[in-house]
Write a protein that holds these residues in place. Structure first.
Motif, short mmCIF file in Angstrom:
data_model
loop_
_atom_site.label_atom_id
_atom_site.label_comp_id
_atom_site.label_asym_id
_atom_site.label_seq_id
_atom_site.Cartn_x
_atom_site.Cartn_y
_atom_site.Cartn_z
N LEU A 19 1.38 6.64 -6.84
CA LEU A 19 0.28 7.55 -7.14
C LEU A 19 0.73 9.00 -7.02
O LEU A 19 0.44 9.83 -7.89
N LEU A 20 1.46 9.30 -5.94
CA LEU A 20 1.98 10.66 -5.77
C LEU A 20 2.97 11.01 -6.88
O LEU A 20 2.96 12.13 -7.39
N LYS A 21 3.78 10.05 -7.26
CA LYS A 21 4.73 10.28 -8.35
C LYS A 21 4.00 10.55 -9.66
O LYS A 21 4.41 11.40 -10.44
N GLY A 22 2.89 9.83 -9.89
CA GLY A 22 2.10 10.07 -11.09
C GLY A 22 1.49 11.46 -11.11
O GLY A 22 1.46 12.13 -12.14
N LEU A 23 0.98 11.91 -9.94
CA LEU A 23 0.43 13.26 -9.85
C LEU A 23 1.49 14.32 -10.11
O LEU A 23 1.25 15.31 -10.82
N LYS A 24 2.68 14.11 -9.54
CA LYS A 24 3.78 15.05 -9.78
C LYS A 24 4.18 15.07 -11.24
O LYS A 24 4.43 16.13 -11.81
N SER A 25 4.21 13.90 -11.86
CA SER A 25 4.54 13.83 -13.28
C SER A 25 3.50 14.56 -14.12
O SER A 25 3.84 15.23 -15.10
N GLY A 26 2.22 14.43 -13.71
CA GLY A 26 1.17 15.14 -14.43
C GLY A 26 1.33 16.65 -14.33
O GLY A 26 1.17 17.37 -15.31
N LEU A 27 1.66 17.12 -13.12
CA LEU A 27 1.89 18.56 -12.93
C LEU A 27 3.09 19.03 -13.73
O LEU A 27 3.08 20.11 -14.35
N TYR A 28 4.16 18.24 -13.75
CA TYR A 28 5.34 18.58 -14.53
C TYR A 28 5.00 18.64 -16.02
O TYR A 28 5.47 19.53 -16.75
N ALA B 98 0.83 -1.21 0.00
CA ALA B 98 0.00 0.00 0.00
C ALA B 98 0.87 1.26 0.00
O ALA B 98 0.55 2.25 -0.67
N LYS B 99 1.97 1.20 0.74
CA LYS B 99 2.87 2.35 0.78
C LYS B 99 3.48 2.59 -0.60
O LYS B 99 3.59 3.74 -1.05
N ASN B 100 3.86 1.51 -1.28
CA ASN B 100 4.41 1.65 -2.63
C ASN B 100 3.37 2.19 -3.60
O ASN B 100 3.68 3.03 -4.46
N LEU B 101 2.12 1.72 -3.47
CA LEU B 101 1.06 2.22 -4.34
C LEU B 101 0.83 3.72 -4.13
O LEU B 101 0.66 4.48 -5.09
N ALA B 102 0.84 4.14 -2.87
CA ALA B 102 0.67 5.57 -2.57
C ALA B 102 1.84 6.38 -3.14
O ALA B 102 1.66 7.48 -3.67
N PHE B 103 3.04 5.81 -3.03
CA PHE B 103 4.22 6.49 -3.57
C PHE B 103 4.11 6.68 -5.08
O PHE B 103 4.36 7.77 -5.61
#
Length: 233
Positions: free
Chosen positions: A142-151, A135-140
């Motif tokens: 997910l956050l990485k995907g959101l950051k990539s989207g913002l970038y 679950a921790k890896n999935l959250a990580f």
């Protein structure tokens, strides 16, 4: 003899300086690769927009700066319309998908238990999994995907602004680049760079058309075979 040794020394010094400069340039490009890619995308868009600005200038006597603002307005309207149309298509399917989420989850759970009943070794593997770490890896991610989207969004906006800025004075930049060549090579450089610009422009148009065709055909194919959430896919 002394002059020859000095010439050899200075030649070696120039080669060493050039090697250091080349290594520094490679290192800079490596650490700033995202900025370089965004800049190249902006230049590519500028190459596409330059003929449009020239047409507006020649046909309607609109200054290139105002033409760039018109192009920006049109692009924003097209992107806004496309985004609204996509949201209009996807909204109902997202609502249906969210409403049916418990049903889909129960069906997946039933299917998973059925598979685990047939393959006990798989059940043992799943039992040994650390679900907290998963679950921790999935959250990580997910956050990485959101950051990539913002970038990606910020990079696109930067490339768009850069492309409009470059398209306004593209002819002047082109003339300055040609001036950097020796006089006897300027005509040849003009011919080669002009052909490169035309080729780049045609390639970018082909890529945009290809993406549009693939997207439309994929959506139409999923709709024809009656895939329930075809717009979401």
């Amino acid at each position: 003899m002394k002059e020859k040794s000095n010439a050899v020394f200075w030649t070696g010094a120039k080669l060493i300086a050039f090697g250091i400069f080349l290594l520094a340039l490679i290192g800079l490009l490596y650490y700033a690769i995202s900025v370089v890619v965004i800049a190249m995308i902006g230049i590519g868009i500028a190459v596409l927009l330059a003929p449009v600005l020239s047409f507006l200038r020649r046909k309607f006597k609109i200054p290139r700066i105002l033409s760039a603002l018109v192009c920006l307005f049109v692009l924003v309207m097209i992107m806004g319309g496309a985004g609204y149309g996509l949201w209009y298509l996807v909204d109902d399917q997202f609502r249906s998908l969210s409403n049916r989420a418990p049903e889909i989850s129960a069906a997946l759970q039933t299917r998973l238990y059925s598979i685990l009943g047939r393959y006990p070794w798989l059940s043992n593997q799943i039992e040994t999994m650390e679900f907290g770490a998963t679950a921790k890896n999935l959250a990580f991610y997910l956050l990485k995907g959101l950051k990539s989207g913002l970038y990606a969004i910020s990079g696109f906006l930067f490339a768009l602004v850069l492309s409009l800025y470059a398209a306004v004075s593209l002819n002047e930049y082109f003339a300055d680049v040609i001036e950097a060549f020796p006089k006897k090579h300027r005509e040849k450089a003009t011919l080669i760079l002009t052909r490169c610009a035309v080729t780049l422009r045609l390639w970018l148009r082909a890529q945009l058309l290809d993406m549009l065709i693939v997207g439309v055909m994929t959506a139409a194919g999923l709709w024809l075979v009656d895939v329930e959430f075809w717009a979401v896919y």
